[in-house]
Design an enzyme around this catalytic site. Structure first.
Site, mmCIF file in Angstrom:
data_model
loop_
_atom_site.group_PDB
_atom_site.id
_atom_site.type_symbol
_atom_site.label_atom_id
_atom_site.label_comp_id
_atom_site.label_asym_id
_atom_site.label_seq_id
_atom_site.Cartn_x
_atom_site.Cartn_y
_atom_site.Cartn_z
ATOM 1 N N CYS A 1 0.522 1.815 6.965
ATOM 2 C CA CYS A 1 -0.128 2.012 5.663
ATOM 3 C C CYS A 1 -1.445 2.760 5.803
ATOM 4 O O CYS A 1 -1.820 3.535 4.919
ATOM 5 C CB CYS A 1 -0.343 0.677 4.970
ATOM 6 S SG CYS A 1 1.198 -0.043 4.374
ATOM 7 N N GLU B 1 0.830 -1.211 0.000
ATOM 8 C CA GLU B 1 0.000 0.000 0.000
ATOM 9 C C GLU B 1 0.861 1.257 0.000
ATOM 10 O O GLU B 1 0.570 2.238 -0.687
ATOM 11 C CB GLU B 1 -0.917 0.023 1.228
ATOM 12 C CG GLU B 1 -1.838 -1.181 1.354
ATOM 13 C CD GLU B 1 -1.225 -2.312 2.178
ATOM 14 O OE1 GLU B 1 -0.020 -2.593 2.019
ATOM 15 O OE2 GLU B 1 -1.963 -2.902 2.984
ATOM 16 N N CYS C 1 -1.623 -2.550 7.255
ATOM 17 C CA CYS C 1 -0.991 -2.362 8.562
ATOM 18 C C CYS C 1 -1.195 -0.912 9.027
ATOM 19 O O CYS C 1 -1.650 -0.047 8.271
ATOM 20 C CB CYS C 1 0.495 -2.712 8.490
ATOM 21 S SG CYS C 1 1.523 -1.417 7.781
HETATM 22 N N1 THU Z 1 2.640 -6.339 4.102
HETATM 23 C C1 THU Z 1 2.119 -5.489 3.174
HETATM 24 O O1 THU Z 1 2.673 -5.318 2.083
HETATM 25 N N2 THU Z 1 0.975 -4.829 3.471
HETATM 26 C C2 THU Z 1 0.306 -4.967 4.647
HETATM 27 O O2 THU Z 1 -0.665 -4.256 4.871
HETATM 28 C C3 THU Z 1 0.721 -5.977 5.626
HETATM 29 C C4 THU Z 1 2.065 -6.556 5.400
HETATM 30 C C5 THU Z 1 3.885 -7.053 3.785
HETATM 31 C C6 THU Z 1 5.095 -6.589 4.545
HETATM 32 C C7 THU Z 1 5.985 -7.808 4.496
HETATM 33 O O3 THU Z 1 6.742 -7.772 3.306
HETATM 34 C C8 THU Z 1 5.020 -8.973 4.427
HETATM 35 O O4 THU Z 1 3.747 -8.422 4.094
HETATM 36 C C9 THU Z 1 4.877 -9.735 5.736
HETATM 37 O O5 THU Z 1 4.609 -8.877 6.783
#
Ligand code: THU
Length: 148
Positions: free
Chosen positions: A104, A63, A101
């Site tokens: 984000c 994101e 998360c």
């Molecule tokens: N991740 C994302 O790209 N977006 C999220 O909202 C949650 C987590 C990614 C970060 C990391 O590369 C992997 O997911 C595991 O946490």
């Protein structure tokens, strides 16, 4: 934002774009591939995937990458909807929906507040698409509106 207005972006199209973006994830450490797609009021899309780093904490979420791409193209606001999908390599979209998360949520809020929208967030899982407003994911958010 008029919440009753028809969206310029189609839900399934946005989710499909997020799924395609997940295919470009660089996630050798977690093995968890995420794709995000931003939908704008002119019907255009900007996608992103997660970009991990050997220094693990420097990882960029899908994101955040999408918002960085969009803002570096000059976009400011007009964010109508966001789709997020993730999963282990070869199993993207399998299992429970992936929700953005905390970091984000804040990064998305910056772009959204610039245009005064409260975008729909579609978190695609195997059996359901969780649909939430960004303001529900990050209530009482601090953003550019607070500094204006
Ligand atoms: N991740 C994302 O790209 N977006 C999220 O909202 C949650 C987590 C990614 C970060 C990391 O590369 C992997 O997911 C595991 O946490």
């Amino acid at each position: 934002m008029d919440r009753g207005a028809a969206l310029s972006v189609d839900r399934d199209t946005l989710i499909a774009a997020a799924r395609t973006a997940a295919g470009q994830a660089y996630a050798p450490y977690s093995g968890f591939h995420v794709g995000a797609a931003l939908g704008f009021s002119d019907g255009s899309l900007v996608t992103g995937s997660n970009v991990e780093n050997a220094s693990y904490g420097l990882t960029l979420c899908a994101e955040t990458v999408a918002v960085g791409k969009a803002m570096s193209e000059g976009r400011r606001g007009a964010l109508e909807a966001v789709a997020v999908i993730g999963g282990k390599a070869g199993a993207v979209g399998v299992g429970a929906p992936v929700t953005p998360c905390g970091r984000c949520r804040q990064v998305l809020t910056e772009l959204a507040q610039l245009g005064g929208t409260d975008p729909l967030i579609w978190c695609a899982g195997e059996e359901e698409v969780l649909e939430l407003r960004l303001s529900a994911l990050l209530p009482h958010a601090f953003g550019p509106a607070n500094l204006g």
